[in-house]
Scaffold this motif. Structure first.
Motif, mmCIF file in Angstrom:
data_model
loop_
_atom_site.group_PDB
_atom_site.id
_atom_site.type_symbol
_atom_site.label_atom_id
_atom_site.label_comp_id
_atom_site.label_asym_id
_atom_site.label_seq_id
_atom_site.Cartn_x
_atom_site.Cartn_y
_atom_site.Cartn_z
ATOM 1 N N GLY A 71 118.005 66.477 -29.867
ATOM 2 C CA GLY A 71 116.889 66.799 -28.943
ATOM 3 C C GLY A 71 118.184 67.122 -27.195
ATOM 4 O O GLY A 71 117.723 67.577 -26.335
ATOM 5 N N ALA A 72 119.162 67.196 -27.276
ATOM 6 C CA ALA A 72 119.856 67.023 -26.007
ATOM 7 C C ALA A 72 120.160 68.622 -25.971
ATOM 8 O O ALA A 72 119.945 69.644 -26.877
ATOM 9 C CB ALA A 72 121.578 66.710 -26.210
ATOM 10 N N ASP A 73 120.395 69.325 -24.852
ATOM 11 C CA ASP A 73 120.482 70.512 -23.813
ATOM 12 C C ASP A 73 121.430 70.838 -24.127
ATOM 13 O O ASP A 73 122.774 70.234 -24.825
ATOM 14 C CB ASP A 73 119.545 70.955 -22.523
ATOM 15 N N VAL A 74 121.813 72.752 -24.308
ATOM 16 C CA VAL A 74 123.376 73.289 -23.996
ATOM 17 C C VAL A 74 124.195 72.670 -24.212
ATOM 18 O O VAL A 74 125.258 72.631 -24.142
ATOM 19 C CB VAL A 74 122.376 74.053 -24.103
ATOM 20 N N ARG A 75 123.953 72.636 -22.274
ATOM 21 C CA ARG A 75 124.928 71.994 -21.304
ATOM 22 C C ARG A 75 125.839 70.633 -21.431
ATOM 23 O O ARG A 75 126.530 70.559 -21.557
ATOM 24 C CB ARG A 75 123.940 72.900 -20.113
ATOM 25 N N THR A 76 124.599 69.674 -22.496
ATOM 26 C CA THR A 76 125.463 68.893 -22.699
ATOM 27 C C THR A 76 125.963 68.380 -23.882
ATOM 28 O O THR A 76 127.029 67.991 -24.397
ATOM 29 C CB THR A 76 124.023 67.409 -22.898
ATOM 30 N N ARG A 77 125.547 69.352 -24.847
ATOM 31 C CA ARG A 77 126.598 69.211 -26.282
ATOM 32 C C ARG A 77 128.103 70.016 -25.903
ATOM 33 O O ARG A 77 128.478 69.602 -26.796
ATOM 34 C CB ARG A 77 126.083 70.431 -27.072
ATOM 35 N N TYR A 78 127.951 71.676 -25.298
ATOM 36 C CA TYR A 78 129.284 71.555 -24.475
ATOM 37 C C TYR A 78 129.976 70.767 -23.549
ATOM 38 O O TYR A 78 131.181 71.124 -23.586
ATOM 39 C CB TYR A 78 129.191 73.461 -23.315
ATOM 40 N N LEU A 79 128.835 69.952 -22.672
ATOM 41 C CA LEU A 79 130.040 69.281 -21.882
ATOM 42 C C LEU A 79 131.058 68.107 -23.242
ATOM 43 O O LEU A 79 132.087 67.747 -22.704
ATOM 44 C CB LEU A 79 129.021 68.225 -21.327
ATOM 45 N N MET A 80 129.660 68.017 -23.781
ATOM 46 C CA MET A 80 130.553 66.704 -25.304
ATOM 47 C C MET A 80 131.663 67.161 -26.085
ATOM 48 O O MET A 80 132.542 67.183 -25.676
ATOM 49 C CB MET A 80 129.270 66.664 -26.247
ATOM 50 N N LYS A 81 131.409 68.205 -26.180
ATOM 51 C CA LYS A 81 132.558 69.529 -26.759
ATOM 52 C C LYS A 81 134.070 69.597 -25.932
ATOM 53 O O LYS A 81 134.906 69.289 -26.610
ATOM 54 C CB LYS A 81 132.341 71.203 -26.936
ATOM 55 N N ASP A 82 133.928 69.731 -24.706
ATOM 56 C CA ASP A 82 134.789 69.891 -23.683
ATOM 57 C C ASP A 82 135.703 68.569 -23.378
ATOM 58 O O ASP A 82 137.260 68.516 -23.561
ATOM 59 C CB ASP A 82 134.169 69.925 -22.347
ATOM 60 N N ILE A 83 134.909 67.417 -24.050
ATOM 61 C CA ILE A 83 135.546 65.798 -23.518
ATOM 62 C C ILE A 83 136.272 65.593 -24.848
ATOM 63 O O ILE A 83 137.363 64.781 -24.841
ATOM 64 C CB ILE A 83 134.726 65.131 -22.908
ATOM 65 N N ARG A 125 114.087 66.785 -21.988
ATOM 66 C CA ARG A 125 115.686 68.032 -22.156
ATOM 67 C C ARG A 125 115.686 68.315 -20.825
ATOM 68 O O ARG A 125 115.814 69.674 -20.482
ATOM 69 C CB ARG A 125 114.917 69.286 -22.678
ATOM 70 N N LYS A 126 116.228 67.503 -20.058
ATOM 71 C CA LYS A 126 116.219 67.938 -18.226
ATOM 72 C C LYS A 126 117.464 67.040 -17.850
ATOM 73 O O LYS A 126 117.953 66.772 -16.666
ATOM 74 C CB LYS A 126 114.973 67.562 -17.339
ATOM 75 N N ASP A 127 117.178 65.751 -18.507
ATOM 76 C CA ASP A 127 117.775 64.759 -17.663
ATOM 77 C C ASP A 127 118.993 63.852 -18.774
ATOM 78 O O ASP A 127 118.998 63.674 -19.501
ATOM 79 C CB ASP A 127 117.498 62.985 -17.355
#
Length: 352
Positions: A71-83, A125-127
């Motif tokens: 249920g993670a949002d798109v920005r969180t998934r892209y941040l995880m990919k960058d890390i 989906r906010k925090d």
């Protein structure tokens, strides 16, 4: 010797000569093949020697498990990919169901042969919360992630090679408080690429910068080292970490430190909604008062004819004008007043 015997002897000599030529060619080919095989064997031998030497020098066997919740949002998934791209010693895994306990992450890390865990937990989906944990003995830290900007979103001019080792730069404020010292050590062990790691490159071309802001918030930036003059260009990503709690164990244990400056995002949103309703009510009351004041001003601005004030002077019962109509009206009023006064006087009863 007859004619046929001479012909037979010549044929035997020719066959023997051809056979010798074929054997010589076969020996040459076999020697070439053996030389090629020996060259091919020498190359992997060199590679195995290099890997063996590198394995002997690779003493820090830290591996980081990076994953997020379902249920993670798109920005969180892209941040995880960058890390993951920035950490060559990182390993990924499928999304974790939020109904499972966080202690299950320790078992997943052991199966993946990882010693550290970075878990991005998404709520409503906010925090977004970030857990950093040492699987073996702890501690574990829970952060609230603010102001996330990924590499694709920023599109900075800086660039760094993949799998290169970073320089970790920390603010002097990390040495002033005990909990910041512990956070610094956890960040060094988690985000620092081990030396001589098989997936890492043997050079350094970027810097991870950690600075402490207001309320002990940690600002993360990634910069490229451009040249020998140590000029920096930002690469990304960037985000801010606000510590919530610090636990003694891995996703469990006693609370070592609780941030007194932390305010839950739910409380902030609730106060914002309350303040928004109060503001609306205040604006409606102000609008109603303005309408009322405008009506009063309009009424006062109108010029009305005051017949009573024009005909009479109400003060001291004096006649305002000496016209004939005014004198008649004043005489009628006086007569009525006298009659009313006589009717209200006491009647005679006949007694002395």
């Amino acid at each position: 010797m007859g004619k046929f015997s001479k012909i037979k002897k010549v044929q035997q000599e020719e066959t023997a000569k051809g056979k010798m030529e074929w054997e010589a060619a076969g020996a040459k080919d076999s020697s070439d093949d053996s030389s090629d095989e020996s060259d091919d064997q020498q190359v992997p031998q060199k590679q195995t020697e290099e890997t063996r030497k590198r394995a002997e020098l690779w003493t820090n066997r830290e591996r980081v498990l990076v994953l997020c919740s379902r249920g993670a949002d798109v920005r969180t998934r892209y941040l995880m990919k960058d890390i993951k791209d920035l950490l060559p010693h990182a390993k990924g895994d499928s999304k974790l169901d939020q109904q499972k306990s966080l202690k299950a992450l320790n078992e997943i890390a052991e199966m993946k042969n990882c010693t550290k865990v970075m878990y991005f937990e998404s709520r409503k989906r906010k925090d977004t919360y970030l857990w950093m944990s040492n699987v073996e003995k702890g501690p574990s830290i829970k952060f609230l992630v603010h102001n996330v900007h990924t590499m694709k979103e920023l599109k900075m001019s800086g660039n760094c090679l993949k799998a290169s080792r970073p320089v970790l730069s920390f603010d002097d404020a990390f040495e002033q408080k005990p909990h910041l010292k512990l956070i610094k050590e956890v960040l060094m062990q988690t985000l620092g690429t081990p030396h001589h790691h098989p997936r890492s490159q043997p050079f350094v071309d970027h810097v991870f910068n950690f600075s402490v802001g207001e309320g002990d918030k940690i600002w993360f930036r990634n910069f490229q080292i451009v040249d020998e003059s140590l000029q920096l260009q930002e690469v990304g990503p960037r985000f801010v970490l606000e510590m919530v709690r610090l636990f003694a164990g891995s996703f469990e244990g006693a609370v070592l430190y609780d941030n007194p400056n932390y305010v839950s995002p739910n409380v902030i949103r609730r106060e914002h909604r309350k303040g928004q309703h109060a503001y609306i009510e205040k604006q409606l009351a102000l609008k109603a008062s303005n309408i009322k004041q405008a009506k009063v001003t309009e009424i006062l601005a109108e010029k009305t004819v005051d017949l009573v004030g024009k005909e009479f002077d109400t003060q001291d019962n004096a006649i305002a004008d000496s016209t004939e109509a005014a004198a008649q009206i004043a005489a009628q009023i006086e007569k009525r007043r006298v009659r009313k006064k006589k009717s209200q006087s006491a009647k005679y009863t006949g007694s002395d």
